[in-house]
Design a protein around this motif. Structure first.
Motif, short mmCIF file in Angstrom:
data_model
loop_
_atom_site.label_atom_id
_atom_site.label_comp_id
_atom_site.label_asym_id
_atom_site.label_seq_id
_atom_site.Cartn_x
_atom_site.Cartn_y
_atom_site.Cartn_z
N ASN A 76 1.04 -1.23 -0.04
CA ASN A 76 0.08 -0.02 0.00
C ASN A 76 0.85 1.24 0.13
O ASN A 76 0.35 2.24 -0.47
N TYR B 165 -2.84 7.69 -11.68
CA TYR B 165 -3.28 9.07 -12.17
C TYR B 165 -3.38 9.88 -10.96
O TYR B 165 -3.59 9.71 -9.83
N TYR C 127 -14.70 8.94 -1.62
CA TYR C 127 -13.16 8.92 -1.94
C TYR C 127 -12.68 8.40 -3.06
O TYR C 127 -11.50 8.45 -3.54
#
Ligand code: SAJ
Length: 465
Positions: A242, A284, A356
């Motif tokens: 992560n 992105y 989110y």
């Protein structure tokens, strides 16, 4: 023999329990599917996990502090997007699954899996309170012969430095009386392709016996198990996964600022780079990072690094870039309004999408909250439309202001035409962006939601990340 170990209330492994190695006994119980599975925490990780065990024939008890959740489950209903009511009902009706707030039932479990939250404190330090509470409940009812596994994302060392001593102080010895392991959760809520059974499961024990038995356990419910040499390796692997995302998203956001300065289209650049068939993975730009994992997990790693006198510069730089993206988005909107001789102060600004990420209702750490905070602080009249989010409150630790709650507004023509600026924060696929563009004066697109055709065919001024 410590009296805790000799108490007759314990469920003895066998008549001559002292002679039987718990590794062999647990393996036998798992192989026969008679091992009783306990899962502490029935959220987006724990509920899918316990259902997988029940569907594979195990008896399982779900432990929750929230009696609404236990009530829902025992009534055969799910509250997690990836778990169907019919699966919950089937497991409850056939007696495989019960949910309870009575933690004394932990004593009857042969396997206990901890799936509780690991948030951050306001200081961005790890909040271990949920793990400590779960460990404390296990301490109360622990008996010889149990396998305990932690799944909550945490810093390397938690399992052996925090949990192991908690259990040993009760007089139990690792490998002789209990086994202990870590296996990171990799649940991706709403992912249609990857669910619990087909996501490879990393598992690392505190000792070889714990690794072996935990790997055997998970092999009952997942297609691929990846054993590693220790719990720390498994804890570190999860955080690397992560942190890798957070750092690369930070790179994408920094590239967006650079491309804007160079007058080139960021999204065209990343699409071109992504044609490389090896050695590149596209990320992105966006208005910042939200969710329960990516903004938080890297801080567990950097916190542990600091304990060892090591400052993780990548993590802190990514945090710095990602956390200031809301400010950058507000700067873009401010400059665009200024070009039309408008001040942010008094402008009507519509936020399109506040969750989110797209097509979900989760608001945790959503960057839209920071963007609304910042615009309100500059005097703008801010409102939002998000088909997934009926209300937004601002009592979160991370929001700047303590403004009044906002409620989802219907996306009428008047709402769009009456706005001085529309900021697309989340690109929900349910929104008709060509309609938005045909009615709006100014659109700030932070998610590449507007295709070239839409941009070319609309009257609105469009600013992109
Ligand atoms: N984001 C970007 N640019 C990107 C990718 C994401 O700005 O290129 C933003 C998203 O909009 C969001 C945040 O970052 O605000 C996090 O997005 P995410 O795609 O990482 O989604 P999450 O938070 O749901 O992350 C989870 C993680 N799953 C687990 O920890 C088990 C992550 O490891 C997964 O890779 C991710 O889902 C996924 O791929 O869906």
């Amino acid at each position: 023999m410590d009296d805790k170990l000799s108490c007759t209330s314990f469920t003895p492994l066998t008549d001559n329990k002292q002679d039987v190695m718990i590794k062999e006994e647990l393996t036998r119980l798992i192989d026969a599917k008679s091992a009783r599975i306990g899962v502490i925490g029935l959220g987006y990780v724990g509920l899918p996990l316990i259902i997988e065990f029940c569907l594979k024939g195990f008896n399982a008890v779900g432990f929750e502090v929230d009696e609404n959740k236990t009530g829902e489950i025992n009534a055969g209903r799910s509250y997690i997007v990836d778990v169907t009511d019919e699966n919950v009902k089937a497991c409850v009706d056939n007696g495989k699954l019960t949910a309870t707030t009575d933690f004394s039932q932990l004593e009857g479990c042969d396997v206990i899996i901890i799936c509780v939250p690991t948030p951050l404190r306001k200081t961005k330090d790890p909040d271990m309170s949920y793990i400590l509470t779960a460990g404390g409940e296990i301490q109360k009812y622990m008996r010889r012969g149990q396998l305990i596994i932690l799944e909550s994302t945490t810093y390397p060392g938690t399992t052996d430095e925090v949990l192991q001593p908690m259990f040993e102080e009760m007089g139990f010895k690792l490998d002789e009386d209990f086994l202990l392991a870590f296996s990171p959760e990799r649940v991706d809520p709403g992912n249609p392709q990857f669910q619990t059974h087909n996501i490879p499961k990393v598992v690392g024990g505190v000792g070889a016996d714990s690794t072996e038995v935990s790997a055997f356990l998970y092999g009952q419910i997942v297609d691929q198990v990846h054993p590693v040499s220790s719990a720390r390796v498994a804890e570190a692997a999860k955080l690397w996964e992560n942190t890798f995302r957070a750092i690369n998203i930070g790179m994408a956001n920094e590239m967006a600022k650079l491309c804007n300065a160079l007058g080139i289209d960021t999204w065209e650049v990343v699409r071109a780079a992504a044609t490389k068939p090896f050695g590149f993975m596209p990320f992105y730009p966006g208005p910042g990072i939200g969710g329960h994992c990516i903004p938080l997990d890297p801080h567990y790693l950097s916190w542990k690094a600091r304990q060892h006198g090591f400052d993780s510069q990548f993590i802190s730089l990514a945090e710095q870039v990602n956390s200031t993206m809301p400010n950058y988005v507000v700067e873009l909107a401010t400059a665009a309004l200024n070009d039309d001789r408008k001040a942010v102060n008094g402008s009507k600004i519509l936020i399109l999408g506040v969750a989110y990420k797209k097509d979900i209702d989760d608001m945790r750490e959503s960057p839209a909250l920071s963007i609304i905070d910042l615009l309100r602080a500059d005097g703008a009249d801010v409102y939002y439309h998000d088909p997934f989010v009926p209300e937004v409150t601002f009592d979160h630790a991370y929001t700047i202001g303590k403004g009044d709650p906002l409620f989802n507004k219907e996306l009428t023509d008047e709402l769009i035409t009456g706005s001085d600026c529309v900021i697309i924060c989340t690109e929900h696929t349910t929104v008709d962006y060509s309609r938005v563009c045909s009615l709006a004066k100014l659109v700030v697109d932070t998610r590449n939601a507007l295709t070239p055709e839409v941009r070319g065919g609309c009257s609105a001024k469009v600013v992109r990340l």
